[in-house]
Design an enzyme around this catalytic site. Structure first.
Site, PDB file in Angstrom:
ATOM      1  N   GLU A 107      -5.131  -8.383  -2.057  1.00 38.43           N
ATOM      2  CA  GLU A 107      -5.812  -8.238  -0.760  1.00 38.43           C
ATOM      3  C   GLU A 107      -7.199  -7.651  -1.004  1.00 38.43           C
ATOM      4  O   GLU A 107      -7.341  -6.638  -1.675  1.00 38.43           O
ATOM      5  CB  GLU A 107      -5.011  -7.322   0.162  1.00 38.43           C
TER       6      GLU A 107
ATOM      7  N   GLU B 159       0.810  -1.230   0.000  1.00 36.93           N
ATOM      8  CA  GLU B 159       0.000   0.000   0.000  1.00 36.93           C
ATOM      9  C   GLU B 159       0.838   1.272   0.000  1.00 36.93           C
ATOM     10  O   GLU B 159       0.577   2.222   0.746  1.00 36.93           O
ATOM     11  CB  GLU B 159      -0.999  -0.033   1.163  1.00 36.93           C
TER      12      GLU B 159
END
Length: 411
Positions: free
Chosen positions: A185, A67
């Site tokens: 994810e 991220e």
């Protein structure tokens, strides 16, 4: 390292396919507003990978970072710098796996899709460095949103994420055709999911719909957040008892093959439909998701071309219908003159007592519960005559396997 040894024993015992996410911030400097500059310090990753190899641990893929793409989540790194650093990781993997097989692939960036950032990553890193472009999806918003169930049951909201899948596919086609798309994810709602939502039956409407949509856009791997942990875990964090999404995932895994068929249906948006070649067997598996709280849908299924399945929907709130002309959509297996009856398999998923927030899922009316030995129950279908009507009741999910359905797209 003791913890890593324990985990690898678990992986070996269960036959898990392992992707490991490496720290891509190590050695950088924070320059403010969440932005990090400077070269990645690869020494720790180098030593960790080397240790893993010396122990003989099998890793399917190494993922670079978590991220940090675009504006990032708490931290971000520019795409050009990221691309240079993933080239460095690739050289480390090439060096250390010179005499060890199989050689893992490299994933990046494990973050939220940002077109310009992802495009530049592929251009800077160059051909065959990033083997899979991994991205994260939490299209339901925060887990504490009181409107979570309404979002899950809203076809317009579910459709919005298709833009991400489509644009990512274009990024790969234009800038990195050697790479595949992975959802690295996804848990539906972020911040650990929604209590009494993500761990209940209603979440499977979102989950199975997104599995179907991801496959339609040529996603090769879809990683669920999480196996255990948070409200969105597939297992209850205290008892390890499977939540409803566990069984949804297991049925998908057992029934839906790699061949994805285009479903041509111009009916209600509340009837979601996906079709795949059946897994490791002849025929086609159809997934139907009914988001309506009052309408029973009645369906004809026909092969309409090389990779297309055509659905003709007949709405009937009285739950009475007849399917016409279905038989000609199926081809006989073996002797065409046989009088043997043909059947389809149905796996009908509903919540216990009609409660969408139940943690108990019913399969064909029977509760899915662990056996006394703690084993997964038998996920057995009911058999229906091939010519009998196909129906799906309100707020339910159904997998239908047509063993004798012929389409040239499935071989």
């Amino acid at each position: 390292m003791k913890r890593w040894d324990e985990l690898n024993n678990f992986f070996k015992t269960t036959g898990a396919v392992v992707t490991f996410g490496l720290n891509a911030l190590h050695g950088r400097q924070h320059v403010g507003k969440g932005s990090w500059h400077g070269d990645w310090d690869s020494s720790n990753a180098h030593d960790f990978i080397k240790y893993t190899i010396t122990k003989g641990y099998l890793i399917d893929s190494w993922e670079f970072g978590n991220e940090l793409s675009g504006r990032g989540i708490g931290a971000s790194v520019g795409a050009e710098q990221y691309g240079k650093d993933v080239v460095r990781l690739n050289s480390i993997v090439d060096e250390l796996y010179k005499n060890f097989e199989p050689k893992p692939i490299i994933l990046a960036p494990g973050g939220f899709y940002d077109k310009s950032w992802f495009d530049k990553l592929l251009l800077v890193s160059g051909p065959r460095v990033v083997n899979a472009l991994s991205h994260h999806i939490y299209n339901l918003g925060p887990g504490n949103d009181h409107n979570l169930i309404n979002k899950i049951l809203d076809p317009d909201h579910l459709n919005k994420v298709s833009a991400i899948f489509g644009n990512l596919s274009l990024s790969i086609q234009m800038n990195g055709p050697w790479a595949s798309a992975w959802v690295g994810e996804s848990g539906g709602a972020y911040n650990s999911g929604g209590p009494q939502v993500s761990d209940t039956f209603v979440d499977s409407f979102w989950y199975l719909d997104q599995l179907g949509m991801a496959a339609k856009y040529d996603t090769k791997v879809y990683c669920r957040q999480t196996l255990i942990g948070g409200n969105y875990g597939l297992l209850n964090a205290s008892t390890f008892v499977p939540n409803p999404d566990y069984y949804s995932a297991l049925l998908w895994h057992r029934l839906m093959g790699k061949g994805v068929l285009y479903v041509n249906s111009n009916g209600s948006p509340y009837l979601r439909s996906y079709a795949h070649c059946s897994k490791e067997r002849a025929g086609v598996t159809l997934l139907l998701i009914n988001l309506s709280n009052q309408t029973t849908f009645n369906i004809d299924a026909k092969s309409a071309g090389n990779v297309e399945l055509q659905l003709k929907e007949k709405v009937d709130t009285r739950k009475k219908s007849f399917a016409h002309g279905l038989k000609r959509s199926f081809s006989w297996v073996g002797d065409k003159t046989s009088d043997k009856r043909l059947f389809r398999e149905e796996y009908h998923l509903t919540p216990e007592a009609g409660n969408l927030q139940s943690r108990t899922m019913l399969l064909n009316g029977q509760a899915l519960q662990l056996t006394e030995r703690g084993d997964i129950p038998s996920l057995s279908p009911v058999l229906r005559d091939i010519n009998s009507p196909i129906t799906i009741s309100p707020l339910s999910i159904k997998f239908i396997v047509f063993p004798n359905f012929y389409t040239p797209g499935c071989k």
